[in-house]
Design a protein around this motif. Structure first.
Motif, mmCIF file in Angstrom:
data_model
loop_
_atom_site.group_PDB
_atom_site.id
_atom_site.type_symbol
_atom_site.label_atom_id
_atom_site.label_comp_id
_atom_site.label_asym_id
_atom_site.label_seq_id
_atom_site.Cartn_x
_atom_site.Cartn_y
_atom_site.Cartn_z
ATOM 1 N N LEU A 75 -2.977 6.819 6.093
ATOM 2 C CA LEU A 75 -1.772 7.615 5.869
ATOM 3 C C LEU A 75 -1.429 7.710 4.378
ATOM 4 O O LEU A 75 -0.720 8.625 3.966
ATOM 5 C CB LEU A 75 -0.579 6.998 6.608
ATOM 6 N N SER A 76 -1.928 6.757 3.581
ATOM 7 C CA SER A 76 -1.514 6.640 2.182
ATOM 8 C C SER A 76 -2.489 7.271 1.203
ATOM 9 O O SER A 76 -2.146 7.494 0.045
ATOM 10 C CB SER A 76 -1.335 5.158 1.824
ATOM 11 N N LEU A 115 -4.345 -5.541 -4.618
ATOM 12 C CA LEU A 115 -3.131 -5.819 -3.862
ATOM 13 C C LEU A 115 -3.366 -7.031 -2.970
ATOM 14 O O LEU A 115 -4.439 -7.183 -2.383
ATOM 15 C CB LEU A 115 -2.740 -4.616 -3.002
ATOM 16 N N GLY A 116 -2.349 -7.878 -2.872
ATOM 17 C CA GLY A 116 -2.463 -9.091 -2.079
ATOM 18 C C GLY A 116 -2.507 -10.319 -2.970
ATOM 19 O O GLY A 116 -2.656 -10.235 -4.193
ATOM 20 N N LYS A 126 3.289 5.964 -2.851
ATOM 21 C CA LYS A 126 4.450 6.749 -3.290
ATOM 22 C C LYS A 126 4.512 6.845 -4.806
ATOM 23 O O LYS A 126 5.015 7.824 -5.359
ATOM 24 C CB LYS A 126 5.736 6.125 -2.748
ATOM 25 N N GLU A 127 4.009 5.809 -5.490
ATOM 26 C CA GLU A 127 3.996 5.817 -6.951
ATOM 27 C C GLU A 127 2.828 6.614 -7.515
ATOM 28 O O GLU A 127 2.663 6.704 -8.737
ATOM 29 C CB GLU A 127 3.932 4.373 -7.466
ATOM 30 N N GLY A 128 1.985 7.181 -6.635
ATOM 31 C CA GLY A 128 0.867 8.001 -7.068
ATOM 32 C C GLY A 128 -0.348 7.223 -7.527
ATOM 33 O O GLY A 128 -1.231 7.769 -8.188
ATOM 34 N N GLU A 129 -0.428 5.934 -7.155
ATOM 35 C CA GLU A 129 -1.505 5.064 -7.633
ATOM 36 C C GLU A 129 -2.808 5.224 -6.841
ATOM 37 O O GLU A 129 -3.859 4.760 -7.288
ATOM 38 C CB GLU A 129 -1.058 3.598 -7.560
ATOM 39 N N LEU A 130 -2.750 5.824 -5.657
ATOM 40 C CA LEU A 130 -3.928 5.830 -4.787
ATOM 41 C C LEU A 130 -4.632 7.187 -4.706
ATOM 42 O O LEU A 130 -5.656 7.306 -4.045
ATOM 43 C CB LEU A 130 -3.533 5.393 -3.365
ATOM 44 N N GLY A 131 -4.106 8.171 -5.403
ATOM 45 C CA GLY A 131 -4.652 9.520 -5.274
ATOM 46 C C GLY A 131 -6.083 9.674 -5.754
ATOM 47 O O GLY A 131 -6.821 10.524 -5.254
ATOM 48 N N ALA A 132 -6.508 8.851 -6.732
ATOM 49 C CA ALA A 132 -7.846 8.998 -7.302
ATOM 50 C C ALA A 132 -8.807 7.888 -6.863
ATOM 51 O O ALA A 132 -9.896 7.754 -7.409
ATOM 52 C CB ALA A 132 -7.764 9.015 -8.830
ATOM 53 N N ILE A 167 0.840 -1.206 0.000
ATOM 54 C CA ILE A 167 0.000 0.000 0.000
ATOM 55 C C ILE A 167 0.871 1.251 0.000
ATOM 56 O O ILE A 167 0.643 2.188 -0.774
ATOM 57 C CB ILE A 167 -0.953 -0.004 1.215
ATOM 58 N N ARG A 168 1.880 1.270 0.874
ATOM 59 C CA ARG A 168 2.764 2.444 0.951
ATOM 60 C C ARG A 168 3.509 2.660 -0.363
ATOM 61 O O ARG A 168 3.677 3.794 -0.820
ATOM 62 C CB ARG A 168 3.767 2.255 2.098
ATOM 63 N N ARG A 169 3.946 1.548 -0.956
ATOM 64 C CA ARG A 169 4.688 1.650 -2.230
ATOM 65 C C ARG A 169 3.788 2.233 -3.323
ATOM 66 O O ARG A 169 4.209 3.124 -4.069
ATOM 67 C CB ARG A 169 5.191 0.263 -2.637
ATOM 68 N N LYS A 170 2.561 1.759 -3.420
ATOM 69 C CA LYS A 170 1.644 2.266 -4.436
ATOM 70 C C LYS A 170 1.281 3.728 -4.179
ATOM 71 O O LYS A 170 1.086 4.506 -5.125
ATOM 72 C CB LYS A 170 0.380 1.410 -4.479
#
Length: 362
Positions: free
Chosen positions: A80-81, A260-261, A46-52, A41-44
């Motif tokens: 947090l993400s 994820l998972g 940081k990659e900007g995958e969760l903003g939308a 989750i944290r990695r995604k």
């Protein structure tokens, strides 16, 4: 849409072919998995995958079996993400045997705003046939606990189970209504290969589900839930107005999703291609023709169906689409009105025929 897979259960049900494992609560394997999923989750993020992301779904397996410590870690990582606000629909699946009042309070405080409870039946004999780990009283307690915090509570029920009468199934539907569920999903039993149910059917120890019985049960659900004020918005799902599952609708309307998972699927698309990836493997790789056919097929899972504009756009790539829809209308599987093609009740009951004919356009 974001899907988080938690593949652990207290036991495997006799009909289940999902990618799950029966693992004791509190096992080190669960803790290690949750830690790894939190890192993903944290990695995604940081990659900007969760903003939308607009909907989150914690599915399984049995997420509630992971326990409060693991769920708290996951939900805190999510908060947090990404912006886990009230506007984001955050669903968690739970089974009655592992959903406690304390868990209800804590996950609600951490951002979950929709609970989906795997009840399947309020008949103890049927639950034993299915190999479920809970009783009907456990299911009632779980729903009552959920409603102390959650306004949005969904209940899953199964029909067409060997030994399940029409009266018994109707009683389960009415009990879900009485207990205050705002959303009810109804699934006919399917015998999947390599499951204990499959072996029992092959050995003559269990009757194979009867299509006519399953259809009759689905009609009972439609009648009872409509009388109680629920609206059918998808082939298997009913909701009180405003409580439709946005995450499920995303799947049927072509919204890209990130999984994820273990065994979670991800779908990405652009104008020319739609791709699904699971466990690092491409499971679907569609060109524009395949996408157009799939959009028509998935749209027919929904009460709203597909608008003429979508059919016209699809016909550019699939010239036979209007003729096939006309044939399906003649067979009573779809109807056209107010600028939309919609599935009929018969179309839903004969879904394999309806969906197959549309998907074959590609």
């Amino acid at each position: 849409a974001l899907y988080l897979h938690l593949p652990f259960c207290v036991k495997r049900c006799a009909y289940c072919d999902f990618a799950t494992a029966a693992v004791p609560a509190g096992a080190p394997e669960i803790e290690a998995y949750v830690e790894d999923l939190s890192l993903q989750i944290r990695r995604k993020a940081k990659e900007g995958e969760l903003g939308a992301v607009e909907t989150v779904y914690l599915g399984g397996g049995t997420p509630s079996h992971v326990g409060l410590a693991g769920l708290s870690m996951l939900l805190y990582t999510l908060s947090l993400s990404m912006h886990l606000t009230d506007e984001v629909e955050c669903t968690m699946e739970a089974n009655p045997e592992s959903l406690t009042e304390r868990m209800v309070r804590d996950i609600w405080a951490l951002g979950v705003n929709r609970l989906s409870i795997g009840v399947q039946s309020f008949d103890d004999d049927v639950l034993r046939t299915l190999g479920r780990a809970h009783s009907s009283d456990d299911a009632r307690r779980a729903i009552e606990a959920a409603r102390t915090r959650f306004e949005n509570v969904s209940v899953d029920l199964m029909c067409g189970i060997p030994g399940q009468s029409a009266e018994g199934f109707e009683a389960s539907v009415r009990e879900a209504v009485r207990l205050g569920a705002t959303h009810v999903s109804v699934y006919p039993l399917t015998i999947e290969p390599h499951t204990p149910f499959d072996a029992a059917v092959l050995a003559g120890e269990l009757e194979e589900p009867d299509d006519d019985v399953e259809a009759a049960h689905m009609e009972i659900a439609a009648r009872v839930l409509a009388e109680a004020g629920y609206e059918r918005y998808e082939v298997a799902s009913y909701a009180r107005p405003g409580f439709e599952c946005r995450h499920n609708i995303a799947y049927w309307t072509g919204v890209p999703y990130l999984g994820l998972g273990r065994s979670a699927a991800t779908m990405t698309q652009n104008a020319e291609r739609r791709m699904r990836v699971q466990d690092g493997r491409v499971t679907d790789d569609m060109d524009a023709r395949g996408m157009a056919a799939e959009d028509l097929m998935l749209g027919m899972r929904m009460t709203c169906g597909v608008p003429d504009e979508l059919v016209e756009a699809a016909a550019v790539l699939l010239p036979d689409a209007p003729a096939v829809l006309a044939e399906l209308e003649g067979e009573g599987l779809v109807a056209h009105a107010d600028g939309r093609w919609r599935p009929t009740d018969r179309g839903w009951l004969c879904g394999n025929e309806l969906y197959g004919r549309l998907f074959d356009l590609a």
